[in-house]
Design an enzyme around this catalytic site. Structure first.
Site, PDB file in Angstrom:
ATOM      1  N   ASP A   1       0.821  -1.207   0.000  1.00 50.55           N
ATOM      2  CA  ASP A   1       0.000   0.000   0.000  1.00 50.55           C
ATOM      3  C   ASP A   1       0.860   1.264   0.000  1.00 50.55           C
ATOM      4  O   ASP A   1       0.612   2.202  -0.756  1.00 50.55           O
ATOM      5  CB  ASP A   1      -1.003   0.007   1.163  1.00 50.55           C
ATOM      6  CG  ASP A   1      -0.358  -0.170   2.530  1.00 50.55           C
ATOM      7  OD1 ASP A   1       0.876  -0.230   2.623  1.00 50.55           O
ATOM      8  OD2 ASP A   1      -1.109  -0.248   3.528  1.00 50.55           O
TER       9      ASP A   1
ATOM     10  N   ASP B   1      -4.043   3.758   6.889  1.00 53.20           N
ATOM     11  CA  ASP B   1      -3.029   2.717   7.044  1.00 53.20           C
ATOM     12  C   ASP B   1      -2.626   2.566   8.508  1.00 53.20           C
ATOM     13  O   ASP B   1      -2.597   1.452   9.046  1.00 53.20           O
ATOM     14  CB  ASP B   1      -1.813   3.071   6.194  1.00 53.20           C
ATOM     15  CG  ASP B   1      -0.730   2.009   6.273  1.00 53.20           C
ATOM     16  OD1 ASP B   1      -1.039   0.816   6.126  1.00 53.20           O
ATOM     17  OD2 ASP B   1       0.440   2.372   6.507  1.00 53.20           O
TER      18      ASP B   1
ATOM     19  N   ASP C   1      -3.666  -0.659  10.776  1.00 55.20           N
ATOM     20  CA  ASP C   1      -2.548  -1.453  11.295  1.00 55.20           C
ATOM     21  C   ASP C   1      -2.751  -1.751  12.772  1.00 55.20           C
ATOM     22  O   ASP C   1      -2.468  -2.859  13.246  1.00 55.20           O
ATOM     23  CB  ASP C   1      -1.222  -0.712  11.093  1.00 55.20           C
ATOM     24  CG  ASP C   1      -0.674  -0.854   9.684  1.00 55.20           C
ATOM     25  OD1 ASP C   1      -1.235  -1.654   8.897  1.00 55.20           O
ATOM     26  OD2 ASP C   1       0.307  -0.159   9.361  1.00 55.20           O
TER      27      ASP C   1
END
Length: 205
Positions: free
Chosen positions: A80, A98, A102
């Site tokens: 990504d 992101d 995560d």
């Protein structure tokens, strides 16, 4: 260069080294995906959802299978970011998504260990898994807060890449308890390292 960032600005992290060493694999894939304008956020979401599979395998006691699965899921985390850079995307919502997913992925993953050891009524390992989870989140939180103060904070003995390396190794060896003990101890050491680092940079302002 900001003096607060100079101390560690030239020191490569394991993530940086892996990015260089795996470029010959990642770059052709990223170039192909960029050609078709595939959104980097897609891989962010898929990577997070894949952690439900990892957690399920762990809950079922299939530790070796979980280790193999981690080996294939982990590269999604690299795709990504690399794809975003290839497409010329500026840090914004994608970076926020992101980072957030995560953390959610780690909660899902360690939740699998908590359920697994809970079913075995091994409260010591349930507590260890909980400490490993909170330590992992605190490592990331410390970096996030430091960067909000404009201090680079990628340092530490057990960053995310190292945590997944430890997990993969000991899952493949069918020794998840060892992985959790290592992560529980060394994530908090990493938090202490980051606190000290930020103190060094900001205490004398």
């Amino acid at each position: 260069m900001d003096s607060r960032n100079a101390t560690h600005s030239e020191k490569q992290t394991l993530t940086d080294l892996l990015r260089v060493r795996t470029a010959f694999i990642i770059d052709p894939i990223v170039s192909f995906l960029a050609r078709y304008k595939i959104s980097p956020n897609l891989f962010t979401v898929v990577g997070m959802l894949a952690h439900f599979l990892l957690a399920w395998l762990i809950v079922q006691g299939h530790m070796v299978a979980a280790g193999i699965a981690v080996f294939f899921v982990a590269p999604l985390d690299a795709l990504d970011g690399a794809l975003a850079r290839k497409l010329g995307r500026k840090p914004g919502f994608g970076a926020f998504l992101d980072s957030t997913l995560d953390r959610l992925a780690e909660i899902i993953l360690f939740g699998g260990f908590i359920f697994y050891f809970g079913r075995l009524e091994n409260m010591l390992m349930v507590a260890t898994a909980y400490i490993a989870l909170t330590g992992s989140l605190m490592v990331s939180y410390a970096r996030s807060r430091a960067e909000a103060l404009h201090v680079s904070c990628k340092i530490g003995i057990l960053t995310r890449v190292e945590r997944y390396a430890v997990l993969t190794l000991f899952l493949l060896l069918d020794r998840p308890a060892i992985a959790l003990v290592i992560i529980a101890i060394f994530t908090y050491i990493t938090v202490a390292q980051r606190i000290f680092h930020v103190w060094q940079q900001l205490a004398h302002e």
